[in-house]
Design an enzyme around this catalytic site. Sequence first.
Site, PDB file in Angstrom:
ATOM      1  N   GLN A  73      66.466  54.074  25.421  1.00 21.78           N
ATOM      2  CA  GLN A  73      67.352  55.217  25.177  1.00 21.78           C
ATOM      3  C   GLN A  73      66.550  56.494  24.988  1.00 21.78           C
ATOM      4  OE1 GLN A  73      67.595  57.022  22.246  1.00 21.78           O
ATOM      5  NE2 GLN A  73      69.401  58.155  22.581  1.00 21.78           N
ATOM      6  N   GLU A  76      65.949  58.792  28.024  1.00 24.09           N
ATOM      7  CA  GLU A  76      67.042  59.697  28.405  1.00 24.09           C
ATOM      8  C   GLU A  76      67.221  60.796  27.361  1.00 24.09           C
ATOM      9  OE1 GLU A  76      70.538  57.589  29.616  1.00 24.09           O
ATOM     10  OE2 GLU A  76      69.526  56.902  31.441  1.00 24.09           O
ATOM     11  N   GLU A  77      67.056  60.437  26.083  1.00 23.66           N
ATOM     12  CA  GLU A  77      67.198  61.460  25.038  1.00 23.66           C
ATOM     13  C   GLU A  77      66.135  62.553  25.221  1.00 23.66           C
ATOM     14  OE1 GLU A  77      67.569  59.987  21.028  1.00 23.66           O
ATOM     15  OE2 GLU A  77      66.960  61.902  20.177  1.00 23.66           O
ATOM     16  N   ARG A  78      64.930  62.145  25.585  1.00 20.82           N
ATOM     17  CA  ARG A  78      63.845  63.130  25.739  1.00 20.82           C
ATOM     18  C   ARG A  78      64.039  63.974  26.997  1.00 20.82           C
ATOM     19  NH1 ARG A  78      59.631  58.682  23.262  1.00 20.82           N
ATOM     20  NH2 ARG A  78      60.337  59.054  21.124  1.00 20.82           N
ATOM     21  N   ALA A  81      66.700  66.374  26.055  1.00 22.34           N
ATOM     22  CA  ALA A  81      66.158  67.446  25.200  1.00 22.34           C
ATOM     23  C   ALA A  81      65.521  68.529  26.065  1.00 22.34           C
ATOM     24  CB  ALA A  81      65.130  66.871  24.223  1.00 22.34           C
TER      25      ALA A  81
END
Length: 221
Positions: A73, A76-78, A81
Amino acid sequence: MCMLVNTSDGPVHRNKSLVMVPMDSPGIEKVKKIRKIGMNSSDTGLIYFDNVRVPQRYRIGEEGQGFVYQMQQFQEERLWAAASSIEPMEDCIAQTIEWAQQRNMFGATLADQQWVQFKLAELKTEVEALRALTYRACDLHVQGEDVLELASMAKLKTGRLTRQVADTCLQFWGGMGFTLENRVSRLYRDGRLGSIGGGADEVMLGILAKTMGIAKRPPRG
Ligand SMILES: Cc1cc2nc3c(=O)[nH]c(=O)nc-3n(C[C@H](O)[C@H](O)[C@H](O)COP(=O)(O)OP(=O)(O)OC[C@H]3O[C@@H](n4cnc5c(N)ncnc54)[C@H](O)[C@@H]3O)c2cc1C
């Protein structure tokens, strides 16, 4: 709430599971909201859990795979961001250009100062470089490739560049930059989280040191 919790006593990378926890479950106490310097449209709070029980069907995926899911996860979060920071940075630069063109001082505008022109030109160049890195990482991710290294680089650069853009632009707003009456000071406050949340800058550097083969990978437990 989606929580990463220890569900066994096994090795640290294999004893965690992702669990959905309804926030009205017995044993949950929302103690207080924590005031922050930014990101005020997203609450942060102190929450106690005392013998909270949820059915097994609230577990996401396999038991013991939570750490693996969390790491997946994070890619994708990075990337998110990085992608979601580009527009606010461009907006910050555009607003500052507009401000500098209006701000008269001693017979010229602030925008007439070559120092101001060059700083803003440099920031815009950096944002475009971040955009290229982010697009490349996203493109490879969508193709199913491992983008651990590129996503970590994009996240690292995002945190640092957001701080640089916001701080440089805020300076050009002078006293008005120190107020809450503009979006530039909001990026200064909200953007500070970029180097901390989702893995701090130093954590990104640690990942890169491993993908580059400089640092040893710790043995998996
Ligand atoms: C507004 C906000 C929203 C958040 N939302 C979420 C969320 O939705 N979900 C979630 O899971 N978490 C969330 N977090 C938590 C966030 O991910 C962590 O705060 C962040 O990852 C840093 O961890 P920490 O606070 O435990 O700092 P620590 O791990 O204590 O690190 C403190 C500092 O030490 C340095 N450091 C850390 N590791 C290293 C290292 N290996 N080498 C050198 N220096 C290092 C860094 O400078 C770091 O900032 C949120 C935090 C905030 C402030």
